[in-house]
Design an enzyme around this catalytic site. Structure first.
Site, PDB file in Angstrom:
ATOM      1  N   TYR A 127       0.868  -1.472  -0.024  1.00  0.00           N
ATOM      2  CA  TYR A 127      -0.075   0.139  -0.048  1.00  0.00           C
ATOM      3  C   TYR A 127       0.915   1.240  -0.071  1.00  0.00           C
ATOM      4  O   TYR A 127       2.064   1.317   0.631  1.00  0.00           O
ATOM      5  CB  TYR A 127      -0.940   0.056   1.364  1.00  0.00           C
ATOM      6  CG  TYR A 127      -0.185  -0.133   2.623  1.00  0.00           C
ATOM      7  CD1 TYR A 127       0.057  -1.445   3.217  1.00  0.00           C
ATOM      8  CD2 TYR A 127      -0.066   1.050   3.428  1.00  0.00           C
ATOM      9  CE1 TYR A 127       0.396  -1.575   4.308  1.00  0.00           C
ATOM     10  CE2 TYR A 127       0.453   0.931   4.634  1.00  0.00           C
ATOM     11  CZ  TYR A 127       0.777  -0.289   5.207  1.00  0.00           C
ATOM     12  OH  TYR A 127       1.143  -0.546   6.380  1.00  0.00           O
ATOM     13  N   PRO A 128       0.248   2.150  -0.575  1.00  0.00           N
ATOM     14  CA  PRO A 128       1.197   3.554  -0.641  1.00  0.00           C
ATOM     15  C   PRO A 128       0.540   4.377   0.562  1.00  0.00           C
ATOM     16  O   PRO A 128      -0.435   4.315   1.157  1.00  0.00           O
ATOM     17  CB  PRO A 128       0.921   4.455  -1.841  1.00  0.00           C
ATOM     18  CG  PRO A 128      -0.609   3.725  -2.103  1.00  0.00           C
ATOM     19  CD  PRO A 128      -0.819   2.300  -1.429  1.00  0.00           C
ATOM     20  N   MET A 129       1.624   5.473   1.008  1.00  0.00           N
ATOM     21  CA  MET A 129       1.121   6.233   2.201  1.00  0.00           C
ATOM     22  C   MET A 129       1.546   7.651   2.016  1.00  0.00           C
ATOM     23  O   MET A 129       2.835   7.793   1.237  1.00  0.00           O
ATOM     24  CB  MET A 129       1.343   5.512   3.847  1.00  0.00           C
ATOM     25  CG  MET A 129       3.089   5.414   3.779  1.00  0.00           C
ATOM     26  SD  MET A 129       2.968   4.569   5.375  1.00  0.00           S
ATOM     27  CE  MET A 129       2.733   6.190   6.579  1.00  0.00           C
ATOM     28  N   HIS A 156       8.094   4.548  15.818  1.00  0.00           N
ATOM     29  CA  HIS A 156       7.610   3.590  15.035  1.00  0.00           C
ATOM     30  C   HIS A 156       8.624   2.491  14.717  1.00  0.00           C
ATOM     31  O   HIS A 156       7.994   1.355  14.750  1.00  0.00           O
ATOM     32  CB  HIS A 156       7.577   4.472  13.747  1.00  0.00           C
ATOM     33  CG  HIS A 156       7.626   3.690  12.265  1.00  0.00           C
ATOM     34  ND1 HIS A 156       6.394   3.113  12.111  1.00  0.00           N
ATOM     35  CD2 HIS A 156       8.555   3.421  11.614  1.00  0.00           C
ATOM     36  CE1 HIS A 156       6.565   2.393  11.033  1.00  0.00           C
ATOM     37  NE2 HIS A 156       8.013   2.428  10.679  1.00  0.00           N
TER      38      HIS A 156
HETATM   39  O1  76R Z   1      14.755   0.796   8.516  1.00  0.00           O
HETATM   40  C1  76R Z   1      14.776   0.528   9.774  1.00  0.00           C
HETATM   41  O2  76R Z   1      14.691  -0.593  10.125  1.00  0.00           O
HETATM   42  C2  76R Z   1      15.004   1.644  10.514  1.00  0.00           C
HETATM   43  C3  76R Z   1      14.062   1.982  11.319  1.00  0.00           C
HETATM   44  C4  76R Z   1      12.754   2.422  10.319  1.00  0.00           C
HETATM   45  C5  76R Z   1      12.831   3.567   9.508  1.00  0.00           C
HETATM   46  C6  76R Z   1      13.717   4.656   9.205  1.00  0.00           C
HETATM   47  C7  76R Z   1      11.646   1.554  10.136  1.00  0.00           C
HETATM   48  C8  76R Z   1      11.076   0.588  10.964  1.00  0.00           C
HETATM   49  N1  76R Z   1      10.729   2.342   9.261  1.00  0.00           N
HETATM   50  C9  76R Z   1      11.239   3.348   8.881  1.00  0.00           C
HETATM   51  C10 76R Z   1      10.801   4.278   7.920  1.00  0.00           C
HETATM   52 MN1  76R Z   1       8.743   1.774   9.008  1.00  0.00          MN
HETATM   53  N2  76R Z   1       6.792   0.885   8.368  1.00  0.00           N
HETATM   54  C11 76R Z   1       5.988   1.790   7.811  1.00  0.00           C
HETATM   55  C12 76R Z   1       4.845   1.114   7.720  1.00  0.00           C
HETATM   56  O3  76R Z   1       0.858   1.194   8.211  1.00  0.00           O
HETATM   57  C13 76R Z   1       1.569   2.197   8.821  1.00  0.00           C
HETATM   58  O4  76R Z   1       1.130   2.680   9.731  1.00  0.00           O
HETATM   59  C14 76R Z   1       3.047   2.414   8.456  1.00  0.00           C
HETATM   60  C15 76R Z   1       3.339   1.476   7.115  1.00  0.00           C
HETATM   61  C16 76R Z   1       5.131  -0.253   8.328  1.00  0.00           C
HETATM   62  C17 76R Z   1       4.111  -1.494   8.519  1.00  0.00           C
HETATM   63  C18 76R Z   1       6.456  -0.280   8.708  1.00  0.00           C
HETATM   64  C19 76R Z   1       7.042  -1.251   9.486  1.00  0.00           C
HETATM   65  N3  76R Z   1       8.459   3.289   7.837  1.00  0.00           N
HETATM   66  C20 76R Z   1       9.698   4.311   7.595  1.00  0.00           C
HETATM   67  C21 76R Z   1       8.736   5.262   6.486  1.00  0.00           C
HETATM   68  C22 76R Z   1       9.705   6.331   5.808  1.00  0.00           C
HETATM   69  C23 76R Z   1       9.566   7.773   6.456  1.00  0.00           C
HETATM   70  C24 76R Z   1      10.728   8.638   6.000  1.00  0.00           C
HETATM   71  O5  76R Z   1      11.777   8.248   5.693  1.00  0.00           O
HETATM   72  O6  76R Z   1      10.203   9.836   6.197  1.00  0.00           O
HETATM   73  C25 76R Z   1       7.843   4.935   6.270  1.00  0.00           C
HETATM   74  C26 76R Z   1       6.707   5.452   5.568  1.00  0.00           C
HETATM   75  C27 76R Z   1       7.316   3.823   6.908  1.00  0.00           C
HETATM   76  C28 76R Z   1       6.159   3.140   7.111  1.00  0.00           C
HETATM   77  N4  76R Z   1       9.338  -0.033   9.837  1.00  0.00           N
HETATM   78  C29 76R Z   1      10.327  -0.443  10.789  1.00  0.00           C
HETATM   79  C30 76R Z   1       8.404  -1.176   9.815  1.00  0.00           C
HETATM   80  C31 76R Z   1       8.975  -2.170  10.826  1.00  0.00           C
HETATM   81  C32 76R Z   1       8.362  -3.652  10.935  1.00  0.00           C
HETATM   82  C33 76R Z   1      10.075  -1.864  11.182  1.00  0.00           C
HETATM   83  C34 76R Z   1      11.146  -2.497  11.911  1.00  0.00           C
HETATM   84  C35 76R Z   1      12.002  -3.181  11.235  1.00  0.00           C
HETATM   85  C36 76R Z   1      13.033  -3.811  11.787  1.00  0.00           C
HETATM   86  O7  76R Z   1      14.244  -3.592  12.138  1.00  0.00           O
HETATM   87  O8  76R Z   1      12.937  -4.975  12.141  1.00  0.00           O
END
Ligand code: 76R
Length: 282
Positions: free
Chosen positions: A178-180, A205
């Protein structure tokens, strides 16, 4: 010839459609049009299946770096493809190979999403990680401080490689895309928050995401300037319920609860091209 060179300006890199680092990424969704499929002569059906299986084979000569096929649940689409490569035209050529194949007319584009891989600005550097440890109360004199920083320093290159040149987790059969966006509401404008505050929210997050280690693997691709949303979220999981659990639990993260908005969700099951082709009865 570099046109800037003649102005005596410092030589710029040659123009290119490839990125200095990372890959282009394309999600493609198709619906099977039964009336057009019926127009493919019976004696061309087997050939069409073979042709499509060949186009979608990630191991064929000249295949893009990553090519993943899935079968999509629900009415939005039947087949889903995720394609990544340094060369956007190599990715695009898969789209045209499908269009110009025996089943080209029967496979109607239902949706697509264009993005690129990146290392997010919120991925902590080793220094930021060490600072965060101190803020969390782990003093540099603490015997765990050094090893924790060293371990992060050791892990970071592989983590960044996975973000830029992702491997697709081979044993995760469920795939969600999905996009966000992060919203720009006058009362909740992500883009007016200072970096420190955005970093804090993204760290929260990440902490909530890490709880799904071993169950869900995520790939966030950036699409600002490339498509109508700011990011694409690709999730792979070991079992379907983890998808619901992670998306639901993240709704409570402040970064999502207050600032996120979402586009359409596509849920499906990854398969070999041949299995997907027979599943959708081409
Ligand atoms: O990459 C990394 O693991 C470092 C920490 C991290 C970042 C920087 C991280 C961890 N995310 C990052 C960036 Mn994420 N993520 C989402 C969604 O549905 C929703 O509410 C949100 C959709 C999920 C399910 C998810 C999962 N993340 C981002 C960004 C970019 C923001 C920017 O650059 O401005 C978005 C849009 C986003 C959204 N994220 C994690 C996860 C999971 C499972 C992790 C933990 C990964 C791990 O270390 O195991």
């Amino acid at each position: 010839m570099n046109p800037y060179a003649q102005h005596g300006a410092q030589a710029l890199p040659d123009p290119t459609v490839k990125m200095s680092e990372g890959w282009h990424c394309l999600h493609l969704y198709y619906r099977v049009d039964q009336s057009r499929l019926s127009q493919v002569h019976d004696h061309h059906r087997a050939e069409g299946r073979e042709q499509l299986a060949q186009i979608l084979d990630p191991n064929r000569e000249g295949a893009p770096a990553r090519l993943l096929t899935s079968v999509i649940s629900g009415g939005k689409a039947d087949l889903g493809l995720m394609i990544m490569d340094p060369d956007p035209l190599k990715i695009d050529s898969v789209k045209h190979a499908i269009r110009s194949s025996r089943f080209g007319a029967a496979l109607v584009p239902a949706w697509s999403f264009v993005s690129i891989t990146e290392v997010s600005e919120y991925v902590p550097t080793v220094e930021q990680f060490a600072e965060r440890l101190k803020r969390e109360g782990v003093d540099p004199s603490d015997p765990t401080y050094g090893p924790k920083v060293k371990a992060y320093e050791g892990r970071l290159p592989a983590m960044n490689k996975q973000r830029l040149y992702p491997d697709i987790p081979p044993t995760y059969p469920v795939m969600c895309f999905y996009p966000m966006n992060k919203i720009r509401d006058p009362h909740a404008n992500w883009f007016r928050l200072p970096f420190s505050e955005r970093s804090r929210l993204m760290a929260e997050h990440a902490t909530s995401g890490i709880k799904f280690a071993g169950k869900v693997s995520q790939l966030i691709t950036a699409s600002t300037g490339f498509d109508d949303w700011e990011w694409g979220v690709t999730l792979w999981s070991r079992a379907p319920e983890h998808i619901k659990d992670i998306v639901y639990s993240m709704r409570f993260d402040e970064a999502s609860a207050r600032y996120a908005e979402f586009g359409p969700f596509y849920i499906g099951y990854t398969m070999s091209p041949a299995d997907a082709i027979s599943h959708v009865k081409l």
